[in-house]
Design a protein around this motif. Structure first.
Motif, PDB file in Angstrom:
ATOM      1  N   GLN A 104      -7.736   9.714  -3.706  1.00  0.00           N
ATOM      2  CA  GLN A 104      -6.949  10.923  -3.982  1.00  0.00           C
ATOM      3  C   GLN A 104      -6.708  11.119  -5.485  1.00  0.00           C
ATOM      4  O   GLN A 104      -6.248  12.173  -5.895  1.00  0.00           O
ATOM      5  CB  GLN A 104      -5.607  10.839  -3.242  1.00  0.00           C
ATOM      6  CG  GLN A 104      -5.756  10.748  -1.734  1.00  0.00           C
ATOM      7  CD  GLN A 104      -4.428  10.525  -1.054  1.00  0.00           C
ATOM      8  OE1 GLN A 104      -3.500  11.326  -1.187  1.00  0.00           O
ATOM      9  NE2 GLN A 104      -4.313   9.416  -0.330  1.00  0.00           N
ATOM     10  N   ARG A 105      -6.959  10.090  -6.273  1.00  0.00           N
ATOM     11  CA  ARG A 105      -6.814  10.185  -7.729  1.00  0.00           C
ATOM     12  C   ARG A 105      -8.106   9.673  -8.371  1.00  0.00           C
ATOM     13  O   ARG A 105      -8.216   8.493  -8.725  1.00  0.00           O
ATOM     14  CB  ARG A 105      -5.622   9.346  -8.221  1.00  0.00           C
ATOM     15  CG  ARG A 105      -4.241   9.930  -7.924  1.00  0.00           C
ATOM     16  CD  ARG A 105      -3.816  10.992  -8.933  1.00  0.00           C
ATOM     17  NE  ARG A 105      -3.645  10.447 -10.259  1.00  0.00           N
ATOM     18  CZ  ARG A 105      -2.514   9.893 -10.722  1.00  0.00           C
ATOM     19  NH1 ARG A 105      -1.452   9.798  -9.939  1.00  0.00           N
ATOM     20  NH2 ARG A 105      -2.437   9.442 -11.945  1.00  0.00           N
TER      21      ARG A 105
ATOM     22  N   GLU B 155      -9.302   3.282  -0.587  1.00  0.00           N
ATOM     23  CA  GLU B 155      -9.058   4.486   0.210  1.00  0.00           C
ATOM     24  C   GLU B 155      -7.957   5.342  -0.409  1.00  0.00           C
ATOM     25  O   GLU B 155      -8.092   6.558  -0.535  1.00  0.00           O
ATOM     26  CB  GLU B 155      -8.672   4.090   1.642  1.00  0.00           C
ATOM     27  CG  GLU B 155      -9.806   3.545   2.470  1.00  0.00           C
ATOM     28  CD  GLU B 155     -10.902   4.581   2.699  1.00  0.00           C
ATOM     29  OE1 GLU B 155     -10.567   5.762   2.937  1.00  0.00           O
ATOM     30  OE2 GLU B 155     -12.083   4.217   2.631  1.00  0.00           O
ATOM     31  N   VAL B 156      -6.860   4.705  -0.800  1.00  0.00           N
ATOM     32  CA  VAL B 156      -5.741   5.439  -1.411  1.00  0.00           C
ATOM     33  C   VAL B 156      -6.184   6.091  -2.713  1.00  0.00           C
ATOM     34  O   VAL B 156      -5.871   7.259  -2.988  1.00  0.00           O
ATOM     35  CB  VAL B 156      -4.549   4.490  -1.643  1.00  0.00           C
ATOM     36  CG1 VAL B 156      -3.484   5.162  -2.506  1.00  0.00           C
ATOM     37  CG2 VAL B 156      -3.946   4.052  -0.315  1.00  0.00           C
TER      38      VAL B 156
ATOM     39  N   ILE C 140       0.824  -1.204   0.000  1.00  0.00           N
ATOM     40  CA  ILE C 140       0.000   0.000   0.000  1.00  0.00           C
ATOM     41  C   ILE C 140       0.864   1.262   0.000  1.00  0.00           C
ATOM     42  O   ILE C 140       0.508   2.266  -0.640  1.00  0.00           O
ATOM     43  CB  ILE C 140      -0.971  -0.006   1.202  1.00  0.00           C
ATOM     44  CG1 ILE C 140      -2.012  -1.122   1.025  1.00  0.00           C
ATOM     45  CG2 ILE C 140      -1.656   1.340   1.364  1.00  0.00           C
ATOM     46  CD1 ILE C 140      -2.923  -0.939  -0.189  1.00  0.00           C
ATOM     47  N   GLU C 141       1.989   1.230   0.673  1.00  0.00           N
ATOM     48  CA  GLU C 141       2.856   2.412   0.687  1.00  0.00           C
ATOM     49  C   GLU C 141       3.393   2.718  -0.709  1.00  0.00           C
ATOM     50  O   GLU C 141       3.468   3.880  -1.122  1.00  0.00           O
ATOM     51  CB  GLU C 141       4.024   2.201   1.661  1.00  0.00           C
ATOM     52  CG  GLU C 141       4.881   3.437   1.861  1.00  0.00           C
ATOM     53  CD  GLU C 141       4.084   4.661   2.289  1.00  0.00           C
ATOM     54  OE1 GLU C 141       4.417   5.772   1.816  1.00  0.00           O
ATOM     55  OE2 GLU C 141       3.125   4.511   3.078  1.00  0.00           O
TER      56      GLU C 141
ATOM     57  N   ARG D 226       0.613   4.243  -2.635  1.00  0.00           N
ATOM     58  CA  ARG D 226       0.432   5.631  -2.205  1.00  0.00           C
ATOM     59  C   ARG D 226       1.450   6.533  -2.900  1.00  0.00           C
ATOM     60  O   ARG D 226       1.125   7.641  -3.346  1.00  0.00           O
ATOM     61  CB  ARG D 226       0.561   5.708  -0.683  1.00  0.00           C
ATOM     62  CG  ARG D 226       0.144   7.049  -0.105  1.00  0.00           C
ATOM     63  CD  ARG D 226       0.102   7.010   1.415  1.00  0.00           C
ATOM     64  NE  ARG D 226      -1.064   6.290   1.913  1.00  0.00           N
ATOM     65  CZ  ARG D 226      -1.019   5.152   2.572  1.00  0.00           C
ATOM     66  NH1 ARG D 226       0.141   4.563   2.824  1.00  0.00           N
ATOM     67  NH2 ARG D 226      -2.122   4.565   2.992  1.00  0.00           N
ATOM     68  N   ARG D 227       2.673   6.062  -3.020  1.00  0.00           N
ATOM     69  CA  ARG D 227       3.698   6.859  -3.709  1.00  0.00           C
ATOM     70  C   ARG D 227       3.434   6.937  -5.204  1.00  0.00           C
ATOM     71  O   ARG D 227       3.793   7.915  -5.861  1.00  0.00           O
ATOM     72  CB  ARG D 227       5.080   6.263  -3.432  1.00  0.00           C
ATOM     73  CG  ARG D 227       5.531   6.474  -1.994  1.00  0.00           C
ATOM     74  CD  ARG D 227       6.826   5.781  -1.669  1.00  0.00           C
ATOM     75  NE  ARG D 227       7.214   6.032  -0.281  1.00  0.00           N
ATOM     76  CZ  ARG D 227       8.174   5.385   0.360  1.00  0.00           C
ATOM     77  NH1 ARG D 227       8.863   4.435  -0.271  1.00  0.00           N
ATOM     78  NH2 ARG D 227       8.455   5.668   1.611  1.00  0.00           N
TER      79      ARG D 227
ATOM     80  N   LEU E 123       0.715   7.535  -6.479  1.00  0.00           N
ATOM     81  CA  LEU E 123      -0.222   8.630  -6.718  1.00  0.00           C
ATOM     82  C   LEU E 123       0.469   9.820  -7.374  1.00  0.00           C
ATOM     83  O   LEU E 123      -0.162  10.605  -8.081  1.00  0.00           O
ATOM     84  CB  LEU E 123      -0.867   9.081  -5.395  1.00  0.00           C
ATOM     85  CG  LEU E 123      -1.797   8.087  -4.711  1.00  0.00           C
ATOM     86  CD1 LEU E 123      -2.120   8.566  -3.294  1.00  0.00           C
ATOM     87  CD2 LEU E 123      -3.083   7.891  -5.503  1.00  0.00           C
ATOM     88  N   ASP E 124       1.767   9.961  -7.121  1.00  0.00           N
ATOM     89  CA  ASP E 124       2.532  11.089  -7.668  1.00  0.00           C
ATOM     90  C   ASP E 124       3.156  10.767  -9.024  1.00  0.00           C
ATOM     91  O   ASP E 124       3.909  11.586  -9.558  1.00  0.00           O
ATOM     92  CB  ASP E 124       3.639  11.499  -6.684  1.00  0.00           C
ATOM     93  CG  ASP E 124       3.074  11.990  -5.358  1.00  0.00           C
ATOM     94  OD1 ASP E 124       2.004  12.640  -5.392  1.00  0.00           O
ATOM     95  OD2 ASP E 124       3.686  11.719  -4.310  1.00  0.00           O
TER      96      ASP E 124
ATOM     97  N   ARG F 176      -8.096  -1.010   1.260  1.00  0.00           N
ATOM     98  CA  ARG F 176      -7.072   0.034   1.419  1.00  0.00           C
ATOM     99  C   ARG F 176      -6.727   0.669   0.079  1.00  0.00           C
ATOM    100  O   ARG F 176      -6.464   1.875   0.009  1.00  0.00           O
ATOM    101  CB  ARG F 176      -5.833  -0.561   2.089  1.00  0.00           C
ATOM    102  CG  ARG F 176      -6.085  -0.872   3.563  1.00  0.00           C
ATOM    103  CD  ARG F 176      -4.910  -1.532   4.242  1.00  0.00           C
ATOM    104  NE  ARG F 176      -5.191  -1.731   5.666  1.00  0.00           N
ATOM    105  CZ  ARG F 176      -4.623  -2.649   6.417  1.00  0.00           C
ATOM    106  NH1 ARG F 176      -3.724  -3.472   5.906  1.00  0.00           N
ATOM    107  NH2 ARG F 176      -4.933  -2.755   7.703  1.00  0.00           N
TER     108      ARG F 176
END
Length: 304
Positions: free
Chosen positions: A184-185, A180-181, A150-151, A154-155, A157-158, A177
């Protein structure tokens, strides 16, 4: 065809119709593509797990990409799996896909040397920088030995070139999860692989399924997705039960993990759609198993 953002619906992972060790069943591919598009699917995914991609020559992979795009004629998005142990080969296949009109590519982690999370993140950053097309991350830890944790997602996303995740981990906590992440996108698609989990995934915010059984009965999977997307719980339960019945009937013939792909290919052969030749190291079902698949397809109402 440009990629809808987010991509939604049922995007079957096509089997690769073969008529020999390194020969595409061209007529079978045409029938399969028409069968799926007529069934209402929202896209096609070639060179995935169900397509036996790692077992196919690079020449045949390119032929499959070109012919599929010619047959689809822009009617639905085409996704191509570029997973490989060699970084350069993934890039080469992505560039070829872009030339032929593919909408997006899909990559799982390299599947021989298990990359640690920092190594995998760097690999994805390097790969995205070379991509001519949007790219999905394909989480398939059962076959690749490592997961897109998941981390890392999350990264991602950029990373503008990434457009979503296909999750085949069978881990619904992980899937929640991801949802949820991905909030943001909003242009990201979160898709699930196992068809047994697709209804639940869509009801809870996922965007659709990349489901192998849709090769056999695409309209059933499309109707299930549409019911779940509309939050029609009674109809979703009914159609989910039908999907579970199909999966439980077809995937349980044979004793080995290869039985799922063998069952789908055998079923397609019995439906008159394409040959059931397997890519080595696997072999097609013999007559006793084939007869079992015939009986089960008949019980499902797919053949008479």
């Amino acid at each position: 065809m440009s990629l809808p953002q987010p991509l939604r619906g049922i995007i079957p992972p096509l089997v690769t119709p073969l008529s020999g060790r390194d020969t595409l069943d061209i007529a079978g591919l045409e029938r399969l593509v028409e069968h799926l598009i007529t069934g209402g699917v929202h896209g096609l995914f070639i060179l995935g797990t169900t397509g036996e991609a790692p077992s196919l020559s690079y020449r045949l992979r390119r032929e499959l990409i070109e012919r599929t795009c010619q047959l689809v004629k822009g009617r639905v998005p085409v996704l191509v799996g570029i997973t490989d142990t060699a970084f350069v080969e993934s890039v080469n296949l992505a560039r070829y896909s872009a030339e032929k009109g593919v909408s997006a590519v899909v990559t799982a982690p390299p599947y021989y040397f298990p990359a640690a999370p920092p190594e995998l993140q760097q690999y994805i950053e390097d790969l995205v920088a070379e991509m001519p097309l949007p790219m999905f991350l394909y989480n398939m830890p059962g076959l690749t030995k490592v997961s897109f944790d998941i981390e890392l997602v999350r990264r991602a996303l950029d990373m503008p070139g990434i457009c979503g995740v296909k999750d085949s981990s069978c881990d619904m906590i992980y899937f929640h999860r991801l949802i949820e992440v991905a909030r943001q996108r909003p242009e990201w698609s979160i898709l699930v692989g196992p068809e047994e989990l697709t209804a639940e995934a869509v009801l809870l915010g996922g965007h659709g399924g990349i489901n192998g059984g849709a090769n056999l009965h695409p309209s059933l999977y499309v109707k299930m997705y549409e019911a779940a997307a509309a939050q029609d719980l009674p109809l979703t339960r009914q159609l989910h039960a039908e999907v579970m019945r199909l999966a439980g009937s077809i995937y349980t013939v044979g004793r080995h993990k290869s039985a799922i792909i063998k069952g789908i290919k055998c079923g397609l052969s019995l439906l008159g759609i394409c040959d059931d030749q397997m890519a080595e190291p696997f072999q097609r079902f013999r007559e006793p198993e084939r007869e079992m698949i015939r009986e089960r397809l008949s019980a499902l109402g797919l053949i008479h």
